[in-house]
Design a protein around this motif. Structure first.
Motif, PDB file in Angstrom:
ATOM      1  N   MET A  12       0.941  -1.300   0.056  1.00  0.00           N
ATOM      2  CA  MET A  12       0.026   0.093  -0.058  1.00  0.00           C
ATOM      3  C   MET A  12       0.810   1.286  -0.036  1.00  0.00           C
ATOM      4  N   ILE A  13       1.093   2.021  -1.075  1.00  0.00           N
ATOM      5  CA  ILE A  13       1.698   3.319  -1.397  1.00  0.00           C
ATOM      6  C   ILE A  13       0.827   4.607  -0.670  1.00  0.00           C
ATOM      7  N   VAL A  14       1.192   4.934   0.355  1.00  0.00           N
ATOM      8  CA  VAL A  14       0.154   5.902   1.032  1.00  0.00           C
ATOM      9  C   VAL A  14       0.945   7.406   0.731  1.00  0.00           C
ATOM     10  N   TRP A  15       0.209   8.515   0.079  1.00  0.00           N
ATOM     11  CA  TRP A  15       1.126   9.575  -0.185  1.00  0.00           C
ATOM     12  C   TRP A  15       0.256  10.725   0.471  1.00  0.00           C
ATOM     13  N   ARG A  16       0.644  12.076   0.633  1.00  0.00           N
ATOM     14  CA  ARG A  16       0.075  13.177   0.822  1.00  0.00           C
ATOM     15  C   ARG A  16       0.648  14.353   0.313  1.00  0.00           C
ATOM     16  N   PRO A  17      -0.042  15.250   0.048  1.00  0.00           N
ATOM     17  CA  PRO A  17       0.639  16.607  -0.349  1.00  0.00           C
ATOM     18  C   PRO A  17       1.224  17.230   0.616  1.00  0.00           C
ATOM     19  N   GLY A  18       2.508  17.627   0.319  1.00  0.00           N
ATOM     20  CA  GLY A  18       3.376  18.457   1.312  1.00  0.00           C
ATOM     21  C   GLY A  18       3.742  19.768   0.758  1.00  0.00           C
ATOM     22  N   GLU A  19       4.435  20.541   1.423  1.00  0.00           N
ATOM     23  CA  GLU A  19       4.882  21.908   1.167  1.00  0.00           C
ATOM     24  C   GLU A  19       5.869  21.869  -0.040  1.00  0.00           C
ATOM     25  N   LYS A  20       6.669  20.837  -0.145  1.00  0.00           N
ATOM     26  CA  LYS A  20       7.700  20.615  -1.281  1.00  0.00           C
ATOM     27  C   LYS A  20       7.393  19.551  -2.165  1.00  0.00           C
ATOM     28  N   GLY A  21       5.848  19.117  -2.242  1.00  0.00           N
ATOM     29  CA  GLY A  21       5.352  17.984  -3.308  1.00  0.00           C
ATOM     30  C   GLY A  21       5.006  16.859  -2.439  1.00  0.00           C
ATOM     31  N   ARG A  22       4.798  15.903  -3.287  1.00  0.00           N
ATOM     32  CA  ARG A  22       4.104  14.619  -2.855  1.00  0.00           C
ATOM     33  C   ARG A  22       5.124  13.982  -1.691  1.00  0.00           C
ATOM     34  N   GLU A  23       4.534  13.384  -0.625  1.00  0.00           N
ATOM     35  CA  GLU A  23       5.277  12.696   0.642  1.00  0.00           C
ATOM     36  C   GLU A  23       4.538  11.449   0.680  1.00  0.00           C
ATOM     37  N   TYR A  24       5.409  10.580   1.079  1.00  0.00           N
ATOM     38  CA  TYR A  24       5.100   9.086   0.998  1.00  0.00           C
ATOM     39  C   TYR A  24       5.443   8.592   2.379  1.00  0.00           C
ATOM     40  N   GLU A  35       7.111  -8.174  -8.734  1.00  0.00           N
ATOM     41  CA  GLU A  35       7.198  -9.457  -8.009  1.00  0.00           C
ATOM     42  C   GLU A  35       6.023 -10.290  -7.647  1.00  0.00           C
ATOM     43  N   GLY A  36       4.957 -10.250  -8.461  1.00  0.00           N
ATOM     44  CA  GLY A  36       3.833 -11.134  -7.974  1.00  0.00           C
ATOM     45  C   GLY A  36       2.982 -10.240  -7.056  1.00  0.00           C
ATOM     46  N   TRP A  37       3.147  -9.106  -6.723  1.00  0.00           N
ATOM     47  CA  TRP A  37       2.207  -8.423  -5.630  1.00  0.00           C
ATOM     48  C   TRP A  37       1.345  -7.357  -6.189  1.00  0.00           C
ATOM     49  N   ARG A  38       0.203  -7.176  -5.567  1.00  0.00           N
ATOM     50  CA  ARG A  38      -0.386  -6.029  -5.995  1.00  0.00           C
ATOM     51  C   ARG A  38      -0.329  -4.727  -5.399  1.00  0.00           C
ATOM     52  N   VAL A  39      -0.165  -3.546  -5.897  1.00  0.00           N
ATOM     53  CA  VAL A  39       0.212  -2.200  -5.354  1.00  0.00           C
ATOM     54  C   VAL A  39      -1.100  -1.419  -5.210  1.00  0.00           C
ATOM     55  N   TYR A  40      -1.458  -1.004  -4.099  1.00  0.00           N
ATOM     56  CA  TYR A  40      -2.654  -0.094  -3.905  1.00  0.00           C
ATOM     57  C   TYR A  40      -1.934   1.183  -3.498  1.00  0.00           C
ATOM     58  N   THR A  41      -2.925   2.508  -3.846  1.00  0.00           N
ATOM     59  CA  THR A  41      -2.439   3.674  -3.301  1.00  0.00           C
ATOM     60  C   THR A  41      -3.763   4.261  -2.648  1.00  0.00           C
ATOM     61  N   ALA A  42      -3.209   5.231  -1.676  1.00  0.00           N
ATOM     62  CA  ALA A  42      -4.054   5.867  -0.802  1.00  0.00           C
ATOM     63  C   ALA A  42      -3.581   7.159  -0.654  1.00  0.00           C
ATOM     64  N   GLN A  43      -4.598   8.125  -0.775  1.00  0.00           N
ATOM     65  CA  GLN A  43      -4.184   9.465  -0.481  1.00  0.00           C
ATOM     66  C   GLN A  43      -4.498  10.035   0.703  1.00  0.00           C
ATOM     67  N   ALA A  44      -3.655  10.403   1.636  1.00  0.00           N
ATOM     68  CA  ALA A  44      -3.880  11.024   3.083  1.00  0.00           C
ATOM     69  C   ALA A  44      -3.984  12.447   3.102  1.00  0.00           C
ATOM     70  N   PRO A  45      -4.888  12.710   3.881  1.00  0.00           N
ATOM     71  CA  PRO A  45      -4.762  14.452   4.273  1.00  0.00           C
ATOM     72  C   PRO A  45      -3.533  14.707   4.729  1.00  0.00           C
ATOM     73  N   PRO A  46      -3.175  16.282   4.627  1.00  0.00           N
ATOM     74  CA  PRO A  46      -2.005  16.709   5.086  1.00  0.00           C
ATOM     75  C   PRO A  46      -1.662  16.582   6.632  1.00  0.00           C
ATOM     76  N   ASP A  47      -2.665  16.629   7.390  1.00  0.00           N
ATOM     77  CA  ASP A  47      -2.698  16.450   8.774  1.00  0.00           C
ATOM     78  C   ASP A  47      -3.047  15.051   9.479  1.00  0.00           C
ATOM     79  N   ALA A  48      -2.759  13.918   8.625  1.00  0.00           N
ATOM     80  CA  ALA A  48      -3.229  12.573   8.944  1.00  0.00           C
ATOM     81  C   ALA A  48      -2.552  12.293  10.135  1.00  0.00           C
ATOM     82  N   GLU A  49      -3.190  11.485  11.095  1.00  0.00           N
ATOM     83  CA  GLU A  49      -2.532  11.040  12.445  1.00  0.00           C
ATOM     84  C   GLU A  49      -2.200   9.528  12.108  1.00  0.00           C
ATOM     85  N   VAL A  50      -0.946   9.237  12.166  1.00  0.00           N
ATOM     86  CA  VAL A  50      -0.451   8.029  11.934  1.00  0.00           C
ATOM     87  C   VAL A  50      -0.487   7.286  13.494  1.00  0.00           C
TER      88      VAL A  50
END
Length: 128
Positions: free
Chosen positions: A1-13, A71-86
């Motif tokens: 799962m590739i999670v990204w969010r918009p950041g001040e300098k561009g996309r952050e993962y 390598e045989g795996w599925r890759v999903y993506t999700a966009q998080a809000p800039p203030d997402a609490e991990v």
């Protein structure tokens, strides 16, 4: 799962550091990864991705199949809000939001980092 969010300098993962017997300073294979995990018996890939994201990070986000497989795996993506609490579970000792090039460098083996770079390339081509 590739999670990204918009950041001040561009996309952050989002990358997670796995808690291991080698200690928190370990930086080798599988030390840093995006949220991920194994399927349970009879569980489909999308359900696994949603469950692992929630279990490992506390995030419940809409996910999209990226169309990228490695390598045989599925890759999903999700966009998080800039203030997402991990909120990490016991499998991980820390997390970072980083640009694609840093995620690619830290996430080993190389196939893991390449999947982040591939998602970043696809997102760049979809959005100006």
């Amino acid at each position: 799962m590739i999670v990204w969010r918009p950041g001040e300098k561009g996309r952050e993962y989002l990358i997670l550091h796995r808690r291991t017997a080698r200690g928190p300073e370990y930086e080798g294979d599988w030390a840093w990864t995006p949220p991920s995990g194994a399927r349970g018996p009879g569980e489909d890939a999308e359900a696994t991705a949603k469950r692992e994201l929630r279990e490992e990070t506390g995030l419940e986000l809409p996910i999209v199949r990226s169309g990228i497989s490695d390598e045989g795996w599925r890759v999903y993506t999700a966009q998080a809000p800039p203030d997402a609490e991990v909120i990490l579970n016991e499998e991980h000792d820390r997390f970072r939001w980083v640009p694609a090039d840093e995620a690619e460098r830290l996430c080993l083996p190389a196939m893991v980092g390449r999947s982040i770079r591939a998602v970043d390339g696809r997102l760049r081509s979809e959005r100006p």
